[in-house]
Design an enzyme around this catalytic site. Structure first.
Site: not given
Ligand code: GLY
Length: 351
Positions: A227, A257, A217, A231, A242, A137, A115, A235, A179, A238
């Site tokens: 998000e 990428h 960031k 946040r 993407h 993330k 956990r 994108n 980025e 992207h």
């Molecule tokens: N790579 C985008 C984010 O971390 O939200």
């Protein structure tokens, strides 16, 4: 060394980040250390880390095969198995030594083992320094869908040492730089003006540039970790980028990428211009600067068909509305839903 405070942890950046790491390790007195790496970071980065952080000489090393195609639940089973077999307890620390695949997967494993146990990130690529390692993330790909299974779970610390960039190729530095360009365009016009003066890969990966990009960031992530709104600005570039990456990978084409994101930024800037979110001059500036660094990606008829298919499946879309995070002027952003398909097609054709 710069130290950026995040939600509950710090991001240490610079040659002295190993000292910060050692202080962190001494302070927490973990029972066991587990270093997750791949064959590249095992060879090129682990010896440096162990030399500078002798406490880690007692760490268990978990070496995974590199590659996005290994970012799967099967690999997690392998890591959970190794943790279990070696008796990892709740007071164990996972150390993710690598690029985005390692921090995504290692962070996910840490957030689910018993956990949740602690992990830290030691990113070794420019892309993971300025993006993947920051923001909590974690996750793996599932049934061909990127990052489909995962958690939002922040590390206990991030230690960024530019020494690891010395082994990266020019192409991989540019991979991360896309980025950095993105964050400048949506968050800080002065940073964008600074970037436009940079021409060499040494400039692209200087400590100042890395620090500024991470600070921007981090500010966004601190305000909107999960998000819900702000946040989403990350994108930009992207939705198309993407989709282009997925389309080209499906066709077995060689694409990184950041190369797809650079192309995505150019095309989404065209959309932003069509929607009067940026001026003609701003659009030209963006296109000219990115084109001076990245070779154009070739988009065949077949690639375009796949690209449109992936764009239509983007998880940001709401109902039938196609949603894009677009700059609104340089240094600001807007989530724009309802972008018409013909504008997207025009942007692809203009590219
Ligand atoms: N790579 C985008 C984010 O971390 O939200």
């Amino acid at each position: 060394m710069s130290v950026i405070k995040s939600t509950s942890y710090s991001i240490s950046i610079g040659d002295n980040s190993f000292t910060a790491l050692n202080t962190f390790l001494e302070k927490h007195s973990y029972n066991y250390y587990f270093i997750i790496c791949d064959e590249h970071t095992f060879e090129h980065c682990l010896p440096t880390l162990l030399f500078h952080s002798p406490l880690l000489n007692e760490a268990e090393i978990i070496e995974l095969e590199s590659g996005e195609d290994k970012k799967t639940l099967d690999t997690c089973l392998q890591v959970w198995g190794a943790l279990t077999d070696t008796g990892a307890d709740k007071k164990s620390l996972i150390i993710n030594l690598g690029g985005g695949v390692i921090s995504d997967l290692g962070g996910f494993v840490a957030s689910t083992y018993k956990r949740g146990i602690d992990c830290i990130n030691i990113p070794t690529t420019l892309l993971s320094m300025v993006d993947a390692s920051v923001g909590g993330k974690t996750g793996v790909d599932f049934e061909g869908i990127k990052n489909h299974i995962g958690t939002t779970s922040e590390p206990k610390g991030i230690f960024i040492n530019p020494v690891f960039l010395e082994t990266l190729s020019e192409r991989h530095i540019k991979n991360g730089y896309a980025e950095i360009i993105k964050i400048a365009l949506i968050a800080d016009i002065d940073f964008w003006k600074d970037l436009k003066k940079l021409k060499t890969v040494a400039d692209f990966s200087s400590e100042n540039i890395i620090t500024k990009a991470i600070a921007l960031k981090n500010t966004i992530v601190k305000k909107d970790l999960h998000e819900h709104n702000l946040r989403k600005s990350l994108n930009f570039g992207h939705t198309i980028g993407h989709a282009l990456e997925s389309a080209l990978i499906q066709q077995n084409k060689d694409i990184l990428h950041g190369e797809a994101i650079a192309a995505g930024i150019i095309m989404e800037a065209t959309i932003a211009y069509s929607l009067k979110r940026i001026s003609a001059k701003e659009q030209k500036d963006i296109t000219d600067y990115i084109s001076s660094i990245y070779k154009p990606v070739k988009i065949s008829k077949e690639t375009e068909t796949l690209l449109l298919k992936y764009i239509l499946h983007d998880k940001k879309n709401e109902g039938d509305d196609l949603c894009f995070a677009l700059p609104k002027g340089i240094g600001n952003y807007e989530l724009y839903c309802g972008v018409r398909l013909d504008l997207i097609k025009k942007a692809i054709h203009d590219y």
